[in-house]
Design an enzyme around this catalytic site. Structure first.
Site, PDB file in Angstrom:
ATOM      1  N   ASN A  53       3.836  -5.191  18.254  1.00 31.72           N
ATOM      2  CA  ASN A  53       2.864  -6.110  17.655  1.00 31.72           C
ATOM      3  C   ASN A  53       1.719  -6.320  18.653  1.00 31.72           C
ATOM      4  O   ASN A  53       1.904  -6.194  19.858  1.00 31.72           O
ATOM      5  CB  ASN A  53       3.527  -7.462  17.334  1.00 31.72           C
ATOM      6  CG  ASN A  53       2.778  -8.239  16.271  1.00 31.72           C
ATOM      7  OD1 ASN A  53       1.590  -8.512  16.406  1.00 31.72           O
ATOM      8  ND2 ASN A  53       3.465  -8.600  15.206  1.00 31.72           N
ATOM      9  N   HIS A  57       8.532  -5.441  -1.132  1.00 31.18           N
ATOM     10  CA  HIS A  57       7.612  -6.359  -1.826  1.00 31.18           C
ATOM     11  C   HIS A  57       6.859  -5.665  -2.968  1.00 31.18           C
ATOM     12  O   HIS A  57       5.834  -6.166  -3.412  1.00 31.18           O
ATOM     13  CB  HIS A  57       6.619  -6.980  -0.837  1.00 31.18           C
ATOM     14  CG  HIS A  57       7.251  -8.010   0.062  1.00 31.18           C
ATOM     15  ND1 HIS A  57       6.609  -8.551   1.152  1.00 31.18           N
ATOM     16  CD2 HIS A  57       8.468  -8.613   0.016  1.00 31.18           C
ATOM     17  CE1 HIS A  57       7.417  -9.423   1.754  1.00 31.18           C
ATOM     18  NE2 HIS A  57       8.545  -9.470   1.096  1.00 31.18           N
ATOM     19  N   ASP A  89       0.844  -1.201   0.000  1.00 34.54           N
ATOM     20  CA  ASP A  89       0.000   0.000   0.000  1.00 34.54           C
ATOM     21  C   ASP A  89       0.876   1.246   0.000  1.00 34.54           C
ATOM     22  O   ASP A  89       2.100   1.167   0.109  1.00 34.54           O
ATOM     23  CB  ASP A  89      -0.975  -0.026   1.199  1.00 34.54           C
ATOM     24  CG  ASP A  89      -0.266   0.069   2.551  1.00 34.54           C
ATOM     25  OD1 ASP A  89       0.528   1.007   2.751  1.00 34.54           O
ATOM     26  OD2 ASP A  89      -0.519  -0.793   3.428  1.00 34.54           O
ATOM     27  N   GLU A 121       0.480  -9.152  19.233  1.00 35.67           N
ATOM     28  CA  GLU A 121       0.818 -10.395  19.938  1.00 35.67           C
ATOM     29  C   GLU A 121       2.244 -10.793  19.571  1.00 35.67           C
ATOM     30  O   GLU A 121       2.851 -10.166  18.699  1.00 35.67           O
ATOM     31  CB  GLU A 121      -0.159 -11.502  19.543  1.00 35.67           C
ATOM     32  CG  GLU A 121      -0.272 -11.677  18.056  1.00 35.67           C
ATOM     33  CD  GLU A 121      -1.467 -12.538  17.658  1.00 35.67           C
ATOM     34  OE1 GLU A 121      -1.275 -13.385  16.782  1.00 35.67           O
ATOM     35  OE2 GLU A 121      -2.552 -12.346  18.236  1.00 35.67           O
ATOM     36  N   SER A 123       4.366 -10.664  11.129  1.00 38.41           N
ATOM     37  CA  SER A 123       4.250 -11.960  11.811  1.00 38.41           C
ATOM     38  C   SER A 123       5.582 -12.692  11.930  1.00 38.41           C
ATOM     39  O   SER A 123       5.669 -13.699  12.626  1.00 38.41           O
ATOM     40  CB  SER A 123       3.247 -12.850  11.068  1.00 38.41           C
ATOM     41  OG  SER A 123       3.658 -12.997   9.724  1.00 38.41           O
TER      42      SER A 123
HETATM   43  P1  OAD Z   1       0.874 -10.971   8.488  1.00 37.43           P
HETATM   44  O1  OAD Z   1      -0.569 -10.962   8.173  1.00 37.43           O
HETATM   45  O2  OAD Z   1       1.613 -12.241   8.332  1.00 37.43           O
HETATM   46  O3  OAD Z   1       1.101 -10.487   9.990  1.00 37.43           O
HETATM   47  C1  OAD Z   1       0.502  -9.320  10.481  1.00 37.43           C
HETATM   48  C2  OAD Z   1       1.022  -9.081  11.880  1.00 37.43           C
HETATM   49  O4  OAD Z   1       0.497  -7.842  12.342  1.00 37.43           O
HETATM   50  C3  OAD Z   1       0.602 -10.145  12.906  1.00 37.43           C
HETATM   51  O5  OAD Z   1       1.739 -10.521  13.658  1.00 37.43           O
HETATM   52  C4  OAD Z   1      -0.433  -9.429  13.786  1.00 37.43           C
HETATM   53  O6  OAD Z   1      -0.366  -9.843  15.142  1.00 37.43           O
HETATM   54  C5  OAD Z   1       0.021  -7.991  13.663  1.00 37.43           C
HETATM   55  N1  OAD Z   1      -1.059  -6.997  13.824  1.00 37.43           N
HETATM   56  C6  OAD Z   1      -2.324  -7.051  13.362  1.00 37.43           C
HETATM   57  N2  OAD Z   1      -2.997  -5.943  13.659  1.00 37.43           N
HETATM   58  C7  OAD Z   1      -2.124  -5.134  14.343  1.00 37.43           C
HETATM   59  C8  OAD Z   1      -2.216  -3.840  14.914  1.00 37.43           C
HETATM   60  N3  OAD Z   1      -3.339  -3.126  14.855  1.00 37.43           N
HETATM   61  N4  OAD Z   1      -1.121  -3.346  15.545  1.00 37.43           N
HETATM   62  C9  OAD Z   1       0.036  -4.065  15.623  1.00 37.43           C
HETATM   63  N5  OAD Z   1       0.179  -5.286  15.087  1.00 37.43           N
HETATM   64  C10 OAD Z   1      -0.882  -5.820  14.444  1.00 37.43           C
HETATM   65  O7  OAD Z   1       1.553  -9.791   7.625  1.00 37.43           O
HETATM   66  P2  OAD Z   1       3.076  -9.573   7.265  1.00 37.43           P
HETATM   67  O8  OAD Z   1       3.969 -10.025   8.356  1.00 37.43           O
HETATM   68  O9  OAD Z   1       3.218  -8.169   6.798  1.00 37.43           O
HETATM   69  O10 OAD Z   1       4.046 -10.942   1.097  1.00 37.43           O
HETATM   70  O11 OAD Z   1       3.231 -10.534   6.025  1.00 37.43           O
HETATM   71  C11 OAD Z   1       4.468 -10.637   5.372  1.00 37.43           C
HETATM   72  C12 OAD Z   1       4.265 -10.936   3.925  1.00 37.43           C
HETATM   73  O12 OAD Z   1       3.461 -12.114   3.789  1.00 37.43           O
HETATM   74  C13 OAD Z   1       3.487  -9.899   3.160  1.00 37.43           C
HETATM   75  O13 OAD Z   1       4.291  -8.816   2.726  1.00 37.43           O
HETATM   76  C14 OAD Z   1       2.959 -10.666   1.995  1.00 37.43           C
HETATM   77  C15 OAD Z   1       2.486 -11.899   2.716  1.00 37.43           C
HETATM   78  O14 OAD Z   1       2.418 -13.047   1.977  1.00 37.43           O
HETATM   79  C16 OAD Z   1       3.797 -11.202  -0.198  1.00 37.43           C
HETATM   80  O15 OAD Z   1       2.674 -11.140  -0.681  1.00 37.43           O
HETATM   81  C17 OAD Z   1       5.026 -11.550  -0.976  1.00 37.43           C
END
Ligand code: OAD
Length: 240
Positions: free
Chosen positions: A207, A114, A99, A209, A183
């Site tokens: 985070n 990404h 985004d 969690e 995550s």
């Molecule tokens: P995830 O969906 O795997 O993880 C999101 C994280 O954000 C989790 O650990 C949640 O606990 C945390 N979270 C959710 N809401 C929150 C909030 N309001 N405040 C703080 N933390 C919060 O997303 P990413 O780790 O970004 O890649 O995923 C990594 C990559 O996996 C993405 O870039 C994408 C995906 O597949 C590709 O598409 C190549």
């Protein structure tokens, strides 16, 4: 230079993930209402999926791009942009998010490892072109006029993320590494905390969690990014 947790900090690297944009209304990937809970990433986010069913992949990314117009940056994006303006040292912001909410919050520099929803990549000429509009296999490349050669300019599973050399250089030289809303399940980003620690950096996880790599961080800040990030930024700017 600023004092944080008793250490002088001059160079920061901040990594953000989908959690930083969650409170803006964009779904994460792996939370209960996440994109990969509702869709199979192997059908949408791999080069093979695109070759098999391009129309499905175009539709998925066109719909995510359209969603951007309905949301705006939140207090976490704004606080990070403020940090970049006001911190007396360097703040390198690297995001896994496709985004544009960091940019819309006013961030002066954003490294999109990404890729970006608001861009298309031509497989014929290799050029990246900005777009806010839907596009598909019938769209002509604005650079080389090649038909049917455009794909979303996002990094799919099995592809090399962008800007890895610059990210490695910044991590090797940072004093403080902060990961927000990710995550810790997707590499190479999940490995950045190890690289930063090997460089002697203090590491902080923000985070809701514990992430998969939570144990590797020196400090945990638990709670919503819109609360935890502004508080952390205030501490960094106050030099405590
Ligand atoms: P995830 O969906 O795997 O993880 C999101 C994280 O954000 C989790 O650990 C949640 O606990 C945390 N979270 C959710 N809401 C929150 C909030 N309001 N405040 C703080 N933390 C919060 O997303 P990413 O780790 O970004 O890649 O995923 C990594 C990559 O996996 C993405 O870039 C994408 C995906 O597949 C590709 O598409 C190549």
């Amino acid at each position: 230079m600023s004092l944080f947790d008793g250490r002088f900090i001059q160079r920061l690297v901040v990594l953000t993930g989908a959690g930083v944009s969650a409170e803006s209304g964009l779904p994460t990937f792996r939370d209960s209402d996440g994109l990969w809970e509702q869709h199979d990433p192997m059908e949408l986010a791999t080069p093979e999926a695109f070759a098999r069913n391009p129309e499905l992949v175009y539709r998925f990314y066109n719909s995510r791009r359209a969603q951007l117009a309905k949301v705006g940056p939140n207090a976490a994006h704004l606080a990070l942009a403020h940090l970049q303006r006001a911190f007396p040292g360097e703040v390198f912001l690297v995001t896994q998010n496709v985004d544009d909410l960091h940019e819309r919050a006013g961030s002066s520099q954003v490294c999109h490892m990404h890729g970006e929803l608001l861009a298309m990549l031509c497989s014929a000429c290799g050029r990246q072109s900005p777009t806010a509009e839907p596009f598909d296999g019938a769209t002509t490349c604005p650079d080389c006029a090649s038909p049917g050669s455009l794909r979303p300019d996002v990094v799919w599973f099995g592809e090399m993320p962008y800007h890895m050399d610059e990210i490695a250089t910044r991590l090797a030289d940072c004093d403080l590494f902060i990961a927000v809303g990710t995550s810790g399940l997707v590499y190479p980003a999940a490995g950045f905390v190890r690289t930063a620690r090997a460089a002697g950096a203090t590491t902080v996880e923000v985070n809701l969690e514990a992430s998969d790599t939570a144990g590797l961080f020196h400090t945990q800040r638990r709670g919503p990014a819109t609360e935890q990030v502004p508080a952390l930024v205030e501490e960094l700017l106050a030099g405590r």
